[in-house]
Motif scaffolding. Sequence first.
Motif, mmCIF file in Angstrom:
data_model
loop_
_atom_site.group_PDB
_atom_site.id
_atom_site.type_symbol
_atom_site.label_atom_id
_atom_site.label_comp_id
_atom_site.label_asym_id
_atom_site.label_seq_id
_atom_site.Cartn_x
_atom_site.Cartn_y
_atom_site.Cartn_z
ATOM 1 N N ASN A 4 14.255 86.464 6.392
ATOM 2 C CA ASN A 4 12.861 86.099 6.590
ATOM 3 C C ASN A 4 12.281 85.644 5.258
ATOM 4 O O ASN A 4 12.657 86.155 4.189
ATOM 5 N N LEU A 5 11.352 84.696 5.296
ATOM 6 C CA LEU A 5 10.758 84.157 4.077
ATOM 7 C C LEU A 5 9.523 84.988 3.700
ATOM 8 O O LEU A 5 8.601 85.138 4.501
ATOM 9 N N VAL A 6 9.506 85.497 2.482
ATOM 10 C CA VAL A 6 8.379 86.280 1.984
ATOM 11 C C VAL A 6 7.570 85.405 1.030
ATOM 12 O O VAL A 6 8.101 84.924 0.018
ATOM 13 N N VAL A 7 6.313 85.181 1.380
ATOM 14 C CA VAL A 7 5.392 84.434 0.516
ATOM 15 C C VAL A 7 4.693 85.451 -0.373
ATOM 16 O O VAL A 7 3.918 86.281 0.102
ATOM 17 N N LEU A 43 7.088 85.712 6.667
ATOM 18 C CA LEU A 43 7.226 84.780 7.788
ATOM 19 C C LEU A 43 8.571 85.068 8.454
ATOM 20 O O LEU A 43 9.631 84.833 7.865
ATOM 21 N N ASN A 44 8.511 85.611 9.654
ATOM 22 C CA ASN A 44 9.735 86.015 10.345
ATOM 23 C C ASN A 44 10.453 84.818 10.973
ATOM 24 O O ASN A 44 9.817 83.865 11.427
ATOM 25 N N CYS A 45 11.785 84.929 10.994
ATOM 26 C CA CYS A 45 12.623 83.922 11.643
ATOM 27 C C CYS A 45 13.397 84.635 12.760
ATOM 28 O O CYS A 45 14.571 84.997 12.589
ATOM 29 N N PRO A 46 12.766 84.862 13.920
ATOM 30 C CA PRO A 46 13.373 85.674 14.990
ATOM 31 C C PRO A 46 14.394 84.902 15.830
ATOM 32 O O PRO A 46 14.252 84.736 17.038
ATOM 33 N N VAL A 47 15.437 84.425 15.187
ATOM 34 C CA VAL A 47 16.442 83.627 15.886
ATOM 35 C C VAL A 47 17.346 84.542 16.706
ATOM 36 O O VAL A 47 17.688 85.650 16.290
ATOM 37 N N LYS A 48 17.716 84.070 17.884
ATOM 38 C CA LYS A 48 18.620 84.791 18.771
ATOM 39 C C LYS A 48 20.025 84.184 18.676
ATOM 40 O O LYS A 48 20.180 82.991 18.420
ATOM 41 N N ASP A 49 21.028 85.023 18.911
ATOM 42 C CA ASP A 49 22.442 84.604 18.870
ATOM 43 C C ASP A 49 22.795 83.981 17.520
ATOM 44 O O ASP A 49 23.461 82.949 17.443
ATOM 45 N N TYR A 50 22.349 84.639 16.462
ATOM 46 C CA TYR A 50 22.635 84.157 15.113
ATOM 47 C C TYR A 50 23.871 84.864 14.568
ATOM 48 O O TYR A 50 24.018 86.084 14.695
ATOM 49 N N ASP A 51 24.774 84.099 13.976
ATOM 50 C CA ASP A 51 25.990 84.634 13.357
ATOM 51 C C ASP A 51 26.091 84.034 11.961
ATOM 52 O O ASP A 51 26.260 82.816 11.805
ATOM 53 N N LYS A 78 4.239 79.408 16.067
ATOM 54 C CA LYS A 78 3.245 80.469 16.025
ATOM 55 C C LYS A 78 2.387 80.303 14.777
ATOM 56 O O LYS A 78 2.747 79.559 13.851
ATOM 57 N N THR A 79 1.245 80.997 14.766
ATOM 58 C CA THR A 79 0.319 80.947 13.631
ATOM 59 C C THR A 79 0.251 82.326 12.995
ATOM 60 O O THR A 79 0.131 83.337 13.688
ATOM 61 N N VAL A 80 0.331 82.355 11.676
ATOM 62 C CA VAL A 80 0.262 83.605 10.920
ATOM 63 C C VAL A 80 -0.960 83.552 10.016
ATOM 64 O O VAL A 80 -1.176 82.564 9.308
ATOM 65 N N TYR A 81 -1.765 84.635 10.048
ATOM 66 C CA TYR A 81 -2.959 84.726 9.218
ATOM 67 C C TYR A 81 -2.721 85.730 8.093
ATOM 68 O O TYR A 81 -2.107 86.782 8.300
ATOM 69 N N ALA A 82 -3.210 85.414 6.893
ATOM 70 C CA ALA A 82 -3.051 86.310 5.749
ATOM 71 C C ALA A 82 -4.212 86.118 4.787
ATOM 72 O O ALA A 82 -4.774 85.022 4.678
ATOM 73 N N LYS A 83 -4.562 87.195 4.098
ATOM 74 C CA LYS A 83 -5.641 87.122 3.116
ATOM 75 C C LYS A 83 -5.143 86.426 1.842
ATOM 76 O O LYS A 83 -3.962 86.461 1.516
ATOM 77 N N LYS A 84 -6.055 85.832 1.136
ATOM 78 C CA LYS A 84 -5.722 85.145 -0.099
ATOM 79 C C LYS A 84 -5.171 86.130 -1.116
ATOM 80 O O LYS A 84 -5.644 87.264 -1.242
ATOM 81 N N ASN A 85 -4.145 85.710 -1.849
ATOM 82 C CA ASN A 85 -3.454 86.493 -2.878
ATOM 83 C C ASN A 85 -2.615 87.640 -2.309
ATOM 84 O O ASN A 85 -2.039 88.414 -3.074
#
Length: 206
Positions: A135-138, A92-100, A80-87
């Motif tokens: 999830n990774l936060v930039v 960035l979500n990691c929507p994994v299924k069946d995660y343990d 997928k593509t994520v758009y964000a403004k500068k600064n």
Amino acid sequence: MTSVRNNAVSASVAALLLGWVIFGCLNNSVLADVAQKSGEKSTDSTDPDYFYDESSPENIKAPSKPPQPTITPYFEEAKKTVYAKKNATVTLNCPVKDYDESQHLIVWFKNNNTITTGLEIVADATLYHLDKDMNLVVDHVSEKTAGDYSCTVMPQKAKMDIHLVIGEEPVADNKQIMVSASALLLLSTLLARELSFGILRLDTFF
């Protein structure tokens, strides 16, 4: 009398020697048996798959391999593509299924370079951090942090690619859509009118 005494001494010496021989044989047998049992209980310290478990019965070797995952994680979309403004700050979500979390490890990459392994940040900690859902936060969107990311779940290597772009997400031009819809409706109306008056016939088109 002297002959009898000498014979008695010789018999005593012979009995003593015989006793020592028998004792030596028994002692060697016991030592060999102990050595054999000790060898059976010993473990090979160079074997990476086993360890010497002192609490196990007879100190036998116990397996040290970790249990294999029983759940297979997956993603419903590959990228997928994520758009964000500068600064700005973007997640960035990691929507994994069946995660343990007891069986799997989430690893974040940017341009094939490792950013995180589990909860550990191995890249510049001033640029990234993880939320409670892994999830990774930039923290600062810039030319340096924009690019191709991926969330990978180990050991199955289930992966989702994320493309971070600086700017606003493009939207369709509503005016253009309305004009196109109006033109199509007008054309359909004129065509139906011409057919109803017999000006045009269907066999003209087919």
